[in-house]
Structure formats: structure tokens, C-alpha cells
Write a protein that holds these residues in place. Structure first.
Motif, PDB file in Angstrom:
ATOM      1  N   CYS A 119       0.826  -1.205   0.000  1.00  0.00           N
ATOM      2  CA  CYS A 119       0.000   0.000   0.000  1.00  0.00           C
ATOM      3  C   CYS A 119       0.865   1.263   0.000  1.00  0.00           C
ATOM      4  CB  CYS A 119      -0.945   0.000   1.194  1.00  0.00           C
ATOM      5  SG  CYS A 119      -2.294  -1.197   1.012  1.00  0.00           S
ATOM      6  N   THR A 134       1.552   2.498  -3.367  1.00  0.00           N
ATOM      7  CA  THR A 134       0.452   3.121  -4.111  1.00  0.00           C
ATOM      8  C   THR A 134       0.352   4.622  -3.845  1.00  0.00           C
ATOM      9  OG1 THR A 134      -1.223   2.749  -2.395  1.00  0.00           O
ATOM     10  CG2 THR A 134      -0.875   0.970  -4.003  1.00  0.00           C
ATOM     11  N   LEU A 135       1.004   5.106  -2.787  1.00  0.00           N
ATOM     12  CA  LEU A 135       0.942   6.529  -2.453  1.00  0.00           C
ATOM     13  C   LEU A 135       1.761   7.342  -3.458  1.00  0.00           C
ATOM     14  CD1 LEU A 135       1.514   6.384   1.426  1.00  0.00           C
ATOM     15  CD2 LEU A 135      -0.659   6.464   0.208  1.00  0.00           C
ATOM     16  N   THR A 136       1.452   8.625  -3.541  1.00  0.00           N
ATOM     17  CA  THR A 136       2.280   9.496  -4.373  1.00  0.00           C
ATOM     18  C   THR A 136       3.661   9.576  -3.733  1.00  0.00           C
ATOM     19  OG1 THR A 136       1.748  11.520  -3.147  1.00  0.00           O
ATOM     20  CG2 THR A 136       0.283  10.926  -4.996  1.00  0.00           C
ATOM     21  N   ILE A 171      -7.139   3.312   3.807  1.00  0.00           N
ATOM     22  CA  ILE A 171      -8.134   2.813   2.837  1.00  0.00           C
ATOM     23  C   ILE A 171      -7.583   1.602   2.096  1.00  0.00           C
ATOM     24  CG2 ILE A 171      -9.326   3.360   0.688  1.00  0.00           C
ATOM     25  CD1 ILE A 171      -9.530   6.292   1.779  1.00  0.00           C
ATOM     26  N   CYS A 172      -6.341   1.718   1.640  1.00  0.00           N
ATOM     27  CA  CYS A 172      -5.711   0.619   0.887  1.00  0.00           C
ATOM     28  C   CYS A 172      -5.555  -0.637   1.752  1.00  0.00           C
ATOM     29  CB  CYS A 172      -4.351   1.086   0.357  1.00  0.00           C
ATOM     30  SG  CYS A 172      -3.446  -0.195  -0.550  1.00  0.00           S
ATOM     31  N   GLN A 231       3.715  11.765  -0.609  1.00  0.00           N
ATOM     32  CA  GLN A 231       3.029  11.139   0.534  1.00  0.00           C
ATOM     33  C   GLN A 231       3.864   9.994   1.092  1.00  0.00           C
ATOM     34  OE1 GLN A 231      -0.847   9.937  -0.854  1.00  0.00           O
ATOM     35  NE2 GLN A 231      -1.632  12.031  -0.939  1.00  0.00           N
ATOM     36  N   ARG A 236      -4.465   8.625   5.355  1.00  0.00           N
ATOM     37  CA  ARG A 236      -5.842   8.265   4.973  1.00  0.00           C
ATOM     38  C   ARG A 236      -5.827   7.264   3.812  1.00  0.00           C
ATOM     39  NH1 ARG A 236      -7.570  12.833   3.030  1.00  0.00           N
ATOM     40  NH2 ARG A 236      -7.314  12.151   0.904  1.00  0.00           N
ATOM     41  N   ASN A 237      -5.023   7.543   2.769  1.00  0.00           N
ATOM     42  CA  ASN A 237      -4.954   6.653   1.614  1.00  0.00           C
ATOM     43  C   ASN A 237      -4.381   5.288   1.992  1.00  0.00           C
ATOM     44  OD1 ASN A 237      -6.002   8.649  -0.022  1.00  0.00           O
ATOM     45  ND2 ASN A 237      -4.003   9.388  -0.672  1.00  0.00           N
ATOM     46  N   ASN A 262      -2.999  13.080   4.183  1.00  0.00           N
ATOM     47  CA  ASN A 262      -3.599  12.395   3.034  1.00  0.00           C
ATOM     48  C   ASN A 262      -2.977  11.009   2.827  1.00  0.00           C
ATOM     49  OD1 ASN A 262      -5.303  14.547   2.462  1.00  0.00           O
ATOM     50  ND2 ASN A 262      -3.798  15.541   1.156  1.00  0.00           N
ATOM     51  N   GLY A 263      -1.667  10.906   3.033  1.00  0.00           N
ATOM     52  CA  GLY A 263      -0.990   9.613   2.891  1.00  0.00           C
ATOM     53  C   GLY A 263      -1.504   8.609   3.898  1.00  0.00           C
TER      54      GLY A 263
END
Length: 192
Positions: free
Chosen positions: A135, A138-140, A184-185, A143, A180-181, A177-178
């Protein structure tokens, strides 16, 4: 209670002093004194993960060798918790190496082996760690780097900003944001 709090604050100050002296001088005796305070805890964590006394003793020495280099380059606010994270990561990497090199023979008793049938807690931790690593990818870039520095390397917002060159408000946003993402992942991948 006050006595315990004062004693803890004094201990942390002593840790910080020893770290500063070690960083300035490179004197391994200072590092040895510091490490000796927590060696029993390091051994306990290793034994909890590795389940083998001799392997845990070896890990205690390997972690000291890691400290020689890592403590000189990392800014450590709370040595005890930082050392715990370092120890846990060392053990997880050792377990990962072992699992790659382990071969299992399949015979008639394999299915009846009750130890194998029950889900091992360490195996669950390893799976969660693997999901988290996937996961993270998958972050930018911003992030991923910010989350890694903040949560895994225990840097503060300002240190993350200094290391990455990102603005302080951007760093806070990337971390929020990282996180949170990532959550979720991880929830999505644990549900599969």
C-alpha cells in the motif's frame, strides 16, 4: 508517582547526553553504556519474535552493530522507543529472510500437524506488514516519503520538511492524506 516521573525524565536526559557524547566522539564505550540499559528489553523483543534463544542473542549483538552506524545519522528523541522500533524491524527482516529460505517437505502427517493448522500471530503480523508495504507503493512520492519519515523513522514535521525540502504545510497535508490513503488501501486489501 512524582518520584517515578522525575526518575524517568532523568533517565531520558542521561540517554540524550550519552547519545550526544557518542555522536561527537564516536566512543563505543558511551554507546555500550547506553545500550546496556536496554539490552534485556531488546533480548525480550527478539525472543518474542524469533522464538529461539541463541538466535535472539545473535540478534542483540547485530542490533548493537546497527546502532553504531544508525545512531550517528538519526536524530533520536526517545531512545527507548526508537530502539524498540529498530529491534522489531530487525526481527521482522530476519523472519522474512528465514521464510524465503525455508523449505517444507510434504508427507502424510503434514495435514494432521496441529501446530501448522493454527494461525500463528507472527505470521499475521508479517502479512499485515506485507500489505502495508504494498500500500505504501500506491501513495504518491511526496506522501510515501513524508509518511515513511514521519511514522517509520519517527521524524517531526519540521525534520521531514528539512529533509525533503517540502513546505511545512505541504508536509502536514502529505502525511494526513498519505495516512488516509494508506488506511483505505490496507482495509481494502485485508478484506480480500
Amino acid at each position: 508517582m512524582k518520584f517515578i516521573k522525575n526518575n524517568t525524565a532523568k533517565q531520558e536526559q542521561d540517554d540524550a547526553t550519552l547519545i550526544a557524547h557518542y555522536k561527537n566522539s564516536g566512543n563505543l564505550e558511551m554507546l555500550g553504556t547506553l545500550y546496556n540499559r536496554y539490552m534485556h528489553l531488546v533480548f525480550g523483543v527478539c525472543l518474542n519474535y524469533l522464538k529461539d534463544e541463541e538466535q535472539s542473542k545473535d540478534a542483540v549483538m547485530q542490533i548493537f552493530e546497527e546502532l553504531v552506524l544508525k545512531l550517528r545519522v538519526h536524530e533520536v528523541q526517545n531512545f527507548k522507543s526508537w530502539l524498540h522500533v529498530l529491534t522489531r524491524n530487525h526481527c521482522l527482516m530476519a523472519l522474512r529472510k528465514q521464510s524465503k529460505n525455508t523449505t517444507v517437505s510434504i508427507d502424510d502427517t503434514f495435514v494432521e500437524n496441529t501446530d501448522f493448522v493454527h494461525l500463528d500471530i507472527d505470521d499475521t503480523k508479517e502479512k499485515k506488514l506485507t500489505v502495508m508495504e504494498k500500500c505504501m507503493e500506491t501513495l504518491t512520492e511526496e506522501q510515501r516519503v513524508s509518511v515513511d519519515l514521519f511514522y517509520l523513522q519517527e521524524k517531526c514535521y519540521k525534520e521531514v520538511a528539512d529533509i525533503t525540502g517540502y513546505e511545512l504545510l505541504k508536509v502536514k497535508s502529505y502525511i494526513q492524506n498519505g495516512k488516509r490513503n494508506l488506511k483505505i488501501c490496507i482495509e481494502k486489501n485485508n478484506g480480500e
